[in-house]
Design a protein around this motif. Structure first.
Motif, PDB file in Angstrom:
ATOM      1  N   CYS A 158       0.843  -1.199   0.000  1.00  0.00           N
ATOM      2  CA  CYS A 158       0.000   0.000   0.000  1.00  0.00           C
ATOM      3  C   CYS A 158       0.877   1.247   0.000  1.00  0.00           C
ATOM      4  O   CYS A 158       1.926   1.266   0.627  1.00  0.00           O
ATOM      5  CB  CYS A 158      -0.907   0.003   1.216  1.00  0.00           C
ATOM      6  N   CYS A 206      -9.057  -0.908  -1.305  1.00  0.00           N
ATOM      7  CA  CYS A 206      -7.969  -1.860  -1.038  1.00  0.00           C
ATOM      8  C   CYS A 206      -8.218  -2.592   0.276  1.00  0.00           C
ATOM      9  O   CYS A 206      -8.378  -1.964   1.325  1.00  0.00           O
ATOM     10  CB  CYS A 206      -6.633  -1.127  -1.001  1.00  0.00           C
ATOM     11  N   ASP A 252      -6.218  -4.489   2.043  1.00  0.00           N
ATOM     12  CA  ASP A 252      -5.119  -4.392   3.011  1.00  0.00           C
ATOM     13  C   ASP A 252      -5.212  -3.087   3.798  1.00  0.00           C
ATOM     14  O   ASP A 252      -5.097  -3.057   5.020  1.00  0.00           O
ATOM     15  CB  ASP A 252      -3.763  -4.461   2.300  1.00  0.00           C
ATOM     16  N   CYS A 253      -5.422  -2.002   3.060  1.00  0.00           N
ATOM     17  CA  CYS A 253      -5.571  -0.702   3.711  1.00  0.00           C
ATOM     18  C   CYS A 253      -6.760  -0.733   4.665  1.00  0.00           C
ATOM     19  O   CYS A 253      -6.699  -0.193   5.768  1.00  0.00           O
ATOM     20  CB  CYS A 253      -5.802   0.407   2.687  1.00  0.00           C
TER      21      CYS A 253
HETATM   22 ZN   LIG Z   1      -3.781  -0.712   0.362  1.00  0.00          ZN
END
Ligand SMILES: [Zn+2]
Lengths: 212, 187
Positions: free
Chosen positions: A5, A36, A38-39
């Motif tokens: 990220c 996203c 992961d974010c």
């Molecule tokens: Zn991300």
């Protein structure tokens, strides 16, 4: 995972959680977090962490804390010892001052002595013209500071004399007397006191515990 | 509030101990809370909070009344806590070597770098777990996190208490927050 990220997202998250994000960046952050996973995960974990930490219940000091604390205090706060002496011996001061004002030699030695200096002791730190006993450190020995200030955040085992300076807001402990000699008047007084002590010890032999 | 406190401080400076008792009364819980969250132990927290009040009393004439008294008081307390944490670390390892773990309860086993086994963590109550994870943070992050999230103080005041630039305080809060996030991710 986090590396994938953009760094900017992490920075924006920090700003957001500090309450210091601009409205336009806030929108940008929300878009990132939505797009996203992961974010989003990091964002959700961070907000959850803060909620958990803030949910920690407030603890209270134990009963009787005030009484116990008061009972453990020393009898009176530290003060500049010289001020007390001056209050109690006004006549002596007047006499001493008269003698001193007659002494031109002493006046000139006062103006010669305007430089910042202090007793070198291990663990002392100097910040500009302030001598500092750092937090967590202990300094053993007497300390004289001329034309500078003192701050004690650690411990000082010894007596302190500050000529033309101040004992600054401190959070530490001094196990000893503190003398502040701020003005020319007090400096003169201190000098005559020293001269007087020398005279006494000269005539009075070896029993001079007031000296040290 | 500040005006009231300053009035009492003036009385303390004149030698009135009762005025100081009122100051202790006023700040005891907040100060104890900071110490408790920093040290993770009630007994030590009481000790250090008491020491902090004593130092404030002894140094009262150095307090600059144009500033906030609580900032100065909290600064004394956090310095003492950080000092205690640093002194405690080697002691703990020494003790452990000499006496083994016999007789030490779970809390005294907790040092920053010690990690409890997973199943032990899972058995903890949320509150207990949060306190445990806070006490595993390095002391410099711990102080910033406690002042920000438990005392809910503004960043500018935290920077004064810790005697650090605002930017450094922010960095410590960010790192502390990130460390806690990782430590608490399985909760
Ligand atoms: Zn991300």
């Amino acid at each position: 995972m986090m590396n994938a990220c953009p760094e900017k997202v992490i920075r924006m998250m920090d700003d957001y959680l500090d309450g210091e994000i601009s409205p336009s960046e806030e929108k940008e952050l929300k878009d990132y977090v939505q797009s996203c996973s992961d974010c989003r995960k990091i964002y959700q974990e961070l907000t959850k962490t803060i909620a958990f930490v803030q949910s920690a219940s407030h603890v209270q000091a134990p009963p009787g804390f005030v009484q116990k604390t008061m009972a453990s205090l020393p009898k009176e706060p530290q003060r500049a010892g010289i001020k007390r002496f001056m209050r109690h011996h006004p006549l002596f001061i007047a006499a001493a001052l008269f003698v001193l004002l007659m002494s031109a030699a002493m006046m000139s030695s006062f103006s010669d002595d305007q430089q910042f200096s202090f007793t070198k002791q291990p663990n002392l730190v100097v910040e500009g013209e302030t001598v500092v006993v750092p937090a967590g450190e202990t300094v053993v020995g007497n300390l004289t500071i001329r034309n500078g200030d003192l701050r004690v955040d650690g411990e000082l085992e010894g007596n302190v004399t500050i000529v033309n300076g101040q004992y600054m807001a401190s959070s530490g402990v001094i196990n000893g007397e503190v003398e502040e000699i701020d003005q020319a008047f007090e400096w003169l007084w201190y000098t005559i006191k020293g001269t007087f002590r020398d005279a006494v010890s000269f005539f009075g032999g070896n029993d001079q515990s007031i000296d040290k | 509030m500040d005006a009231l406190v300053n009035k009492r401080i003036k009385r303390v400076m004149k030698g009135d101990q009762d005025a100081f008792a009122e100051i202790v009364e006023l700040y005891q819980h907040q100060l104890f809370q900071i110490c408790y969250r920093m040290l993770g132990n009630r007994h030590e927290a009481e000790d250090i909070a008491q020491e902090a009040f004593t130092r404030a009393y002894v140094n009262i004439h150095t307090f600059d009344q144009s500033r906030k008294f609580s900032t100065w008081l909290y600064r004394i307390a956090t310095n003492l806590c950080i000092d205690r944490i640093r002194k405690k670390k080697p002691d703990f390892h020494l003790d452990a070597e000499v006496r083994g773990t016999e007789g030490l309860n779970m809390y005294s086993k907790i040092a920053n770098d010690e990690e409890l086994p997973e199943e032990e963590l899972m058995r903890m109550e949320v509150q207990e777990r949060v306190q445990y994870e806070i006490s595993r943070l390095p002391d410099k992050y711990r102080a910033a996190i406690v002042l920000k999230y438990l005392e809910e103080l503004p960043l500018a005041e935290i920077s004064e208490i810790l005697d650090l630039p605002l930017g450094t305080v922010k960095t410590r809060i960010h790192r502390g927050r990130e460390a806690l996030r990782k430590q608490l991710s399985n909760l």
